[in-house]
Design a protein around this motif. Structure first.
Motif, short mmCIF file in Angstrom:
data_model
loop_
_atom_site.label_atom_id
_atom_site.label_comp_id
_atom_site.label_asym_id
_atom_site.label_seq_id
_atom_site.Cartn_x
_atom_site.Cartn_y
_atom_site.Cartn_z
N SER A 1 54.57 86.33 71.51
CA SER A 1 55.29 86.40 72.79
C SER A 1 56.21 87.61 72.83
CB SER A 1 56.08 85.11 73.00
OG SER A 1 56.93 85.22 74.11
N TYR A 2 56.90 87.84 71.73
CA TYR A 2 57.83 88.97 71.64
C TYR A 2 57.11 90.29 71.84
CZ TYR A 2 60.92 92.34 69.25
OH TYR A 2 61.68 93.43 68.92
N TRP A 3 56.04 90.54 71.09
CA TRP A 3 55.34 91.82 71.17
C TRP A 3 54.58 91.97 72.49
CZ3 TRP A 3 57.13 95.51 68.49
CH2 TRP A 3 57.71 95.25 67.25
N ARG A 4 54.18 90.89 73.12
CA ARG A 4 53.52 90.97 74.42
C ARG A 4 54.47 91.59 75.44
NH1 ARG A 4 51.41 86.24 74.68
NH2 ARG A 4 53.24 85.22 75.58
N GLN A 5 55.77 91.33 75.30
CA GLN A 5 56.75 91.90 76.22
C GLN A 5 56.80 93.42 76.12
OE1 GLN A 5 60.59 89.89 76.26
NE2 GLN A 5 59.59 88.07 75.43
N LEU A 6 56.55 93.96 74.95
CA LEU A 6 56.50 95.41 74.79
C LEU A 6 55.31 95.97 75.57
CD1 LEU A 6 57.43 98.08 73.48
CD2 LEU A 6 55.98 97.51 71.53
N THR A 7 54.16 95.34 75.41
CA THR A 7 52.95 95.77 76.09
C THR A 7 53.06 95.60 77.60
OG1 THR A 7 51.68 95.10 74.15
CG2 THR A 7 50.44 95.45 76.17
N ASP A 8 53.64 94.48 78.05
CA ASP A 8 53.78 94.22 79.48
C ASP A 8 54.71 95.22 80.17
OD1 ASP A 8 52.10 92.06 79.13
OD2 ASP A 8 53.70 90.56 79.28
N ALA A 9 55.70 95.74 79.44
CA ALA A 9 56.64 96.76 79.94
C ALA A 9 57.28 96.37 81.27
CB ALA A 9 55.96 98.12 80.04
N GLU A 10 57.69 95.10 81.36
CA GLU A 10 58.36 94.64 82.58
C GLU A 10 59.87 94.55 82.41
OE1 GLU A 10 56.50 90.98 83.68
OE2 GLU A 10 54.58 91.94 84.04
N HIS B 1 68.89 93.81 67.53
CA HIS B 1 69.67 93.54 68.73
C HIS B 1 69.61 92.02 68.98
CE1 HIS B 1 70.68 93.39 72.99
NE2 HIS B 1 71.23 94.59 72.83
N PRO B 2 70.69 91.42 69.45
CA PRO B 2 70.70 89.98 69.71
C PRO B 2 69.57 89.53 70.65
CG PRO B 2 72.93 90.81 69.82
CD PRO B 2 72.03 92.01 69.67
N TRP B 3 69.19 90.36 71.61
CA TRP B 3 68.08 90.00 72.50
C TRP B 3 66.79 89.86 71.70
CZ3 TRP B 3 63.39 92.19 73.45
CH2 TRP B 3 62.66 91.67 74.51
N ALA B 4 66.55 90.80 70.79
CA ALA B 4 65.33 90.75 69.98
C ALA B 4 65.33 89.50 69.11
CB ALA B 4 65.21 92.00 69.12
N GLU B 5 66.46 89.18 68.51
CA GLU B 5 66.55 87.97 67.69
C GLU B 5 66.22 86.74 68.53
OE1 GLU B 5 70.45 87.90 66.00
OE2 GLU B 5 70.01 89.52 64.58
N HIS B 6 66.76 86.67 69.73
CA HIS B 6 66.50 85.54 70.62
C HIS B 6 65.02 85.45 70.97
CE1 HIS B 6 66.94 82.73 73.95
NE2 HIS B 6 66.27 83.60 74.70
N GLU B 7 64.44 86.56 71.39
CA GLU B 7 63.03 86.56 71.79
C GLU B 7 62.10 86.27 70.62
OE1 GLU B 7 61.84 86.61 74.92
OE2 GLU B 7 63.92 86.62 75.58
N LEU B 8 62.43 86.74 69.44
CA LEU B 8 61.61 86.45 68.26
C LEU B 8 61.61 84.97 67.91
CD1 LEU B 8 62.38 89.56 66.06
CD2 LEU B 8 60.10 88.78 66.75
N SER B 9 62.63 84.25 68.35
CA SER B 9 62.68 82.81 68.07
C SER B 9 61.56 82.06 68.79
CB SER B 9 64.05 82.22 68.44
OG SER B 9 64.22 82.18 69.85
N PHE B 10 60.95 82.69 69.80
CA PHE B 10 59.83 82.09 70.52
C PHE B 10 58.48 82.48 69.93
CE2 PHE B 10 63.24 82.48 73.70
CZ PHE B 10 63.40 81.13 74.00
N GLY B 11 58.50 83.33 68.90
CA GLY B 11 57.27 83.72 68.22
C GLY B 11 56.96 85.20 68.37
N GLU B 12 56.32 85.73 67.35
CA GLU B 12 55.97 87.15 67.31
C GLU B 12 55.05 87.56 68.46
OE1 GLU B 12 56.42 89.75 64.87
OE2 GLU B 12 57.92 88.60 63.76
#
Length: 111
Positions: A43-52, A30-41
Motif C-alpha cells: 500500500s505504501y509503495w503504491r502511493q509512490l506510483t500513483d503520485a496523487e 518521516h512520521p507520515w512514512a511511518e504511519h503509512e508503512l503501518s498499513f503494509g509495504e
C-alpha cells in the motif's frame, strides 16, 4: 523535519500539486512514512506510483528511477557518507527543483 514540512506546506499554498513533491530523509523516517508503512509495504509503495500525494521516504530506499518535479531532501541524520550520497541521488530524482533542508553547516560540509 519541521522545516521540510513547512516547505511542503508553502509549495502546496503556492499551487503545486501534492503528487509533484517527493520528500526524502537521510536519518529517521518521516512520521507520515511511518504511519503509512503501518498499513503494509504494498500500500505504501503504491502511493509512490500513483503520485496523487506528497510521498515521504528514506533516501536510501527510493528507486533510482523515481522522479518528481520537486524533491525535498531533509538531512535529518544518518552518517556523513550516507547524507553526502543522498544529495546527488536526490538531485537525480528532481526534474525541476531540489530543496535541501537541514543544518546549514552540515549541508555545506557535505557539499
Amino acid at each position: 523535519m519541521e522545516v521540510a514540512d513547512e516547505t511542503v506546506d508553502k509549495l502546496l499554498d503556492e499551487g503545486r500539486a501534492p503528487g509533484e513533491i517527493l520528500l526524502l530523509t537521510t536519518g529517521g523516517q518521516h512520521p507520515w512514512a511511518e504511519h503509512e508503512l503501518s498499513f503494509g509495504e504494498e500500500s505504501y509503495w503504491r502511493q509512490l506510483t500513483d503520485a496523487e500525494d506528497v510521498f515521504c521516504a528514506h533516501a536510501a530506499v527510493v528507486a533510482s528511477t523515481t522522479q518528481r518535479p520537486i524533491v525535498l531532501l531533509a538531512v535529518n541524520g544518518g552518517t556523513d557518507p550516507e547524507a553526502a550520497a543522498a544529495l546527488p541521488a536526490a538531485l537525480g530524482k528532481a526534474t525541476e527543483q531540489l530543496i535541501v533542508c537541514g543544518d546549514p553547516e552540515r549541508v555545506r560540509a557535505l557539499l
